[in-house]
Design a protein around this motif. Structure first.
Motif, PDB file in Angstrom:
ATOM      1  N   THR A  80      16.872 -30.103  -2.626  1.00 32.09           N
ATOM      2  CA  THR A  80      16.338 -30.362  -1.566  1.00 32.09           C
ATOM      3  C   THR A  80      14.758 -30.332  -1.601  1.00 32.09           C
ATOM      4  O   THR A  80      14.191 -29.341  -2.238  1.00 32.09           O
ATOM      5  N   THR A 139      11.080 -30.067  -0.054  1.00 34.39           N
ATOM      6  CA  THR A 139      10.422 -29.617   1.325  1.00 34.39           C
ATOM      7  C   THR A 139       8.914 -29.751   0.775  1.00 34.39           C
ATOM      8  O   THR A 139       8.426 -29.864  -0.432  1.00 34.39           O
ATOM      9  N   ALA A 187      10.667 -28.225   6.604  1.00 38.99           N
ATOM     10  CA  ALA A 187      11.993 -29.239   6.708  1.00 38.99           C
ATOM     11  C   ALA A 187      12.454 -29.676   5.384  1.00 38.99           C
ATOM     12  O   ALA A 187      11.515 -29.951   4.618  1.00 38.99           O
ATOM     13  N   THR A 233      14.676 -32.123   2.834  1.00 38.85           N
ATOM     14  CA  THR A 233      15.568 -33.533   2.560  1.00 38.85           C
ATOM     15  C   THR A 233      16.381 -33.419   1.467  1.00 38.85           C
ATOM     16  O   THR A 233      15.747 -33.309   0.259  1.00 38.85           O
ATOM     17  N   GLU A 264      17.657 -32.211   9.467  1.00 38.44           N
ATOM     18  CA  GLU A 264      17.483 -31.836   7.955  1.00 38.44           C
ATOM     19  C   GLU A 264      18.672 -31.719   7.185  1.00 38.44           C
ATOM     20  O   GLU A 264      19.647 -31.644   7.770  1.00 38.44           O
TER      21      GLU A 264
END
Length: 344
Positions: A112, A114, A120, A122, A142
């Motif tokens: 992920t 950030t 948040a 992605t 998210e």
């Protein structure tokens, strides 16, 4: 994949809320968690090779064969680099995609991104030398992948605001929402087995409870040692599920649902670390802050770390042949817990 706690991969990633009344769950009499007995031998520890510029590093997962590991290294400016080890040799995969959480037997990695102070996330997947996004359930949601199996299916969560829901991504990157227990509002998929079975938790008004999702998407609440407690499932391998009993007050303990069994085994007080295909388990026990590996036959081995009152080591993965990967202070390490080979 709690691993992967990680996994982080993965224990207690959300606030407990959980399952509603009306879900019938058999009661298993709770008992005090046993304390590991004297280990038959130690598991030798070895540091993983890191790039020469590394200031500190970590390893967050290994594939079940031990060929690949994934983690991070931090350079002199403390910029984070994504690392993937192949047969012990580290490869710098850059600084654009960090937050790794899992790696599979093909060397595919998930994680992920950030950005800065923005929490948040992605999700992303690394496959065939290229990165691709793992989208949330909506364009605004998210995404946080937790683990990836041998076929490339990914477990995780999609969130929008304060609502988090468990999801699974297919190999083509498409995302599917997983069912929660009746009346529950949120949950998390922490790990995925090679047959597509996922584990995690479902949560609602009365707490958080360990669940398993079958490959067809059916959700099952796992039996607990005390249904009044919260619980979570953090890892699965070859059908064996590793989790944690979480009382409202008191010490947590590790749980193991062996493949084919309904009742969980209550292991030591502390935090579950990893499970492999044999059903061997690594735990971080309290109050001694030590790592122990327990084989299905009851053999116990110590994974040595510093002798302080505080945990200086942690395990994020356990290969099927018994090599544990994790950290010792700020150093990525392995512990060789493979059973001794008998002389012919």
């Amino acid at each position: 994949m709690f691993t992967r706690i990680a996994n982080a991969r993965h224990v207690l990633l959300a606030v407990a809320l959980s399952a509603t009344a009306g879900v019938a769950v058999p009661v298993t009499t709770a008992s005090a968690a046993p304390v590991p007995q004297a280990a038959s031998s130690n598991c030798p520890m070895q540091m993983l090779t890191s790039p020469s510029w590394t200031q500190r590093a970590d390893v967050v997962d290994s594939d079940p064969t031990g060929r690949y590991q994934v983690g991070h290294a931090y350079d002199a400016t403390y910029t984070t680099h994504l690392l993937r080890w192949t047969n012990g040799v580290p490869q710098d995969l850059g600084t654009a995609h960090t937050g790794a959480s899992g790696v599979n037997t093909q060397g595919d990695v998930v994680g992920t991104i950030t950005t800065g102070d923005d929490p948040a996330g992605t999700g992303w997947r690394y496959h065939g030398g290229e990165f691709s996004p793992l989208p949330g359930l909506t364009a605004q949601a998210e995404s946080y992948p937790s683990a990836i199996n041998a076929d490339g299916a990914v477990a995780g969560v999609s969130s929008l605001g304060s609502i988090t829901v468990p999801v699974v991504w297919s190999t083509d990157g498409s995302v599917r929402r997983l069912a929660l227990l009746p009346g529950d509002t949120s949950g998390w998929a922490n790990d995925i087995d090679d047959d597509g079975t996922l584990v995690g938790f479902s949560s609602g008004a009365s707490g958080e409870h360990a669940v398993r999702w079958l490959p067809d998407g059916t959700v099952e609440r796992l039996q607990e040692v005390n249904p009044a407690h919260s619980s979570t499932a953090v890892a699965i391998r070859n059908g064996s599920v590793l989790g944690q009993d979480i009382p409202g007050i008191g010490v947590t303990s590790s749980l193991l649902w062996r493949a084919g069994a309904t009742d969980p085994e209550q292991l030591s007080n502390g935090t579950p670390q990893a499970v492999n295909a044999r059903g061997a388990v690594v735990e971080l026990t309290v109050p001694d802050a030590k790592l122990w590996l327990t084989e299905p036959d009851g053999t116990v081995r110590s994974l040595p770390t510093d002798t302080t009152p505080y945990a200086t080591g942690g395990v994020t993965a356990l290969t099927d042949d018994g090599v544990a990967y994790g950290h010792w202070n700020s150093t990525p390490v392995s512990w060789d817990c493979r059973p001794p080979v008998s002389a012919p």
